[in-house]
Design a protein around this motif. Sequence first.
Motif, PDB file in Angstrom:
ATOM      1  N   THR A 131       3.958   7.568   9.090  1.00  0.00           N
ATOM      2  CA  THR A 131       3.955   6.066   7.949  1.00  0.00           C
ATOM      3  C   THR A 131       1.895   5.832   8.021  1.00  0.00           C
ATOM      4  O   THR A 131       1.768   5.731   8.624  1.00  0.00           O
ATOM      5  CB  THR A 131       5.114   5.223   8.818  1.00  0.00           C
ATOM      6  OG1 THR A 131       6.170   5.607   8.494  1.00  0.00           O
ATOM      7  CG2 THR A 131       5.034   3.613   7.565  1.00  0.00           C
ATOM      8  N   GLU A 172      -0.437   2.656   5.762  1.00  0.00           N
ATOM      9  CA  GLU A 172      -1.077   0.631   4.906  1.00  0.00           C
ATOM     10  C   GLU A 172      -1.602   1.349   3.816  1.00  0.00           C
ATOM     11  O   GLU A 172      -2.876   1.914   4.158  1.00  0.00           O
ATOM     12  CB  GLU A 172      -0.729   0.293   6.058  1.00  0.00           C
ATOM     13  CG  GLU A 172      -1.238  -0.936   5.184  1.00  0.00           C
ATOM     14  CD  GLU A 172      -1.291  -2.999   6.076  1.00  0.00           C
ATOM     15  OE1 GLU A 172      -1.976  -3.498   5.462  1.00  0.00           O
ATOM     16  OE2 GLU A 172      -1.603  -2.420   7.334  1.00  0.00           O
ATOM     17  N   SER A 188       1.021   4.020  -8.817  1.00  0.00           N
ATOM     18  CA  SER A 188       2.437   3.175  -8.393  1.00  0.00           C
ATOM     19  C   SER A 188       1.871   2.986  -7.245  1.00  0.00           C
ATOM     20  O   SER A 188       3.035   2.176  -6.717  1.00  0.00           O
ATOM     21  CB  SER A 188       3.444   4.276  -8.930  1.00  0.00           C
ATOM     22  OG  SER A 188       3.472   4.799  -8.328  1.00  0.00           O
ATOM     23  N   VAL A 189       1.528   2.758  -6.588  1.00  0.00           N
ATOM     24  CA  VAL A 189       1.231   2.252  -5.487  1.00  0.00           C
ATOM     25  C   VAL A 189       0.104   0.720  -5.118  1.00  0.00           C
ATOM     26  O   VAL A 189      -0.104   0.783  -6.081  1.00  0.00           O
ATOM     27  CB  VAL A 189       1.362   2.893  -4.100  1.00  0.00           C
ATOM     28  CG1 VAL A 189       2.419   3.775  -4.011  1.00  0.00           C
ATOM     29  CG2 VAL A 189      -0.331   3.835  -4.284  1.00  0.00           C
ATOM     30  N   ASP A 220       1.109  -1.609   0.566  1.00  0.00           N
ATOM     31  CA  ASP A 220       2.512  -1.342   0.493  1.00  0.00           C
ATOM     32  C   ASP A 220       2.529  -0.051   1.853  1.00  0.00           C
ATOM     33  O   ASP A 220       1.269   0.135   2.573  1.00  0.00           O
ATOM     34  CB  ASP A 220       2.599  -0.055  -0.646  1.00  0.00           C
ATOM     35  CG  ASP A 220       3.001  -1.141  -1.831  1.00  0.00           C
ATOM     36  OD1 ASP A 220       3.170  -2.549  -2.151  1.00  0.00           O
ATOM     37  OD2 ASP A 220       2.143  -0.422  -3.017  1.00  0.00           O
ATOM     38  N   LYS A 221       3.259  -0.259   1.976  1.00  0.00           N
ATOM     39  CA  LYS A 221       3.900   0.925   3.139  1.00  0.00           C
ATOM     40  C   LYS A 221       4.366   1.773   2.449  1.00  0.00           C
ATOM     41  O   LYS A 221       5.005   2.257   1.954  1.00  0.00           O
ATOM     42  CB  LYS A 221       4.902   0.228   4.579  1.00  0.00           C
ATOM     43  CG  LYS A 221       4.325  -0.952   5.049  1.00  0.00           C
ATOM     44  CD  LYS A 221       3.244  -0.396   6.081  1.00  0.00           C
ATOM     45  CE  LYS A 221       3.108  -2.009   7.045  1.00  0.00           C
ATOM     46  NZ  LYS A 221       2.273  -1.767   8.327  1.00  0.00           N
ATOM     47  N   VAL A 222       3.480   2.997   3.027  1.00  0.00           N
ATOM     48  CA  VAL A 222       4.162   4.771   1.974  1.00  0.00           C
ATOM     49  C   VAL A 222       4.227   5.549   3.388  1.00  0.00           C
ATOM     50  O   VAL A 222       3.922   5.518   4.482  1.00  0.00           O
ATOM     51  CB  VAL A 222       2.897   4.706   1.829  1.00  0.00           C
ATOM     52  CG1 VAL A 222       2.553   4.118  -0.082  1.00  0.00           C
ATOM     53  CG2 VAL A 222       2.097   5.493   2.398  1.00  0.00           C
ATOM     54  N   GLU A 256      -2.454  10.764  -4.571  1.00  0.00           N
ATOM     55  CA  GLU A 256      -0.767   9.877  -5.216  1.00  0.00           C
ATOM     56  C   GLU A 256       0.257  11.272  -5.519  1.00  0.00           C
ATOM     57  O   GLU A 256       1.424  10.545  -4.500  1.00  0.00           O
ATOM     58  CB  GLU A 256      -1.208   9.228  -5.987  1.00  0.00           C
ATOM     59  CG  GLU A 256      -0.043   7.750  -6.847  1.00  0.00           C
ATOM     60  CD  GLU A 256       0.428   7.344  -7.878  1.00  0.00           C
ATOM     61  OE1 GLU A 256       1.185   6.701  -8.522  1.00  0.00           O
ATOM     62  OE2 GLU A 256      -0.007   8.315  -9.101  1.00  0.00           O
ATOM     63  N   VAL A 307       7.299   4.810  -1.551  1.00  0.00           N
ATOM     64  CA  VAL A 307       7.158   3.549  -1.060  1.00  0.00           C
ATOM     65  C   VAL A 307       8.315   3.171   0.117  1.00  0.00           C
ATOM     66  O   VAL A 307       9.066   3.409  -0.749  1.00  0.00           O
ATOM     67  CB  VAL A 307       7.018   2.996  -2.057  1.00  0.00           C
ATOM     68  CG1 VAL A 307       6.326   1.308  -1.581  1.00  0.00           C
ATOM     69  CG2 VAL A 307       5.132   3.417  -2.826  1.00  0.00           C
ATOM     70  N   ALA A 366      10.673   0.157   1.780  1.00  0.00           N
ATOM     71  CA  ALA A 366      10.764  -1.047   1.287  1.00  0.00           C
ATOM     72  C   ALA A 366      10.938  -2.224   2.529  1.00  0.00           C
ATOM     73  O   ALA A 366      10.611  -1.535   3.653  1.00  0.00           O
ATOM     74  CB  ALA A 366      12.197  -1.357   0.458  1.00  0.00           C
TER      75      ALA A 366
END
Length: 95
Positions: free
Chosen positions: A37, A39, A58-59, A63-65, A87, A93, A95
């Motif tokens: 995980t 940030e 798209s981020v 965002d946490k990915v 990417e 991503v 939620a």
Amino acid sequence: MALKPLGDRIVVHFEETEEKTASGFVLAGASHEATKTAEVLAVGEGIRTLTGELIALSVAAGDKVLVENGAGVNVKDGDDSVSIIREADILAVLA
């Protein structure tokens, strides 16, 4: 020093996970896991098509990915250790 990634590259900070055994020993990193995980700290402008059209990423910062383990390049940004990934290395991503 602030890093400004180029193209489809993304600057992320991986969250450190500490894992303990049943007897209380702390394992060094969770290197056996398939994902990590992170940030998102900064994103590039995106990539251009053959016709010159810009396709944004798209981020966004904040965002946490979920990222593949071992993806990217580790770099120092001042005292912080961050990674630069593409990417395509991002699986989802959160939620």
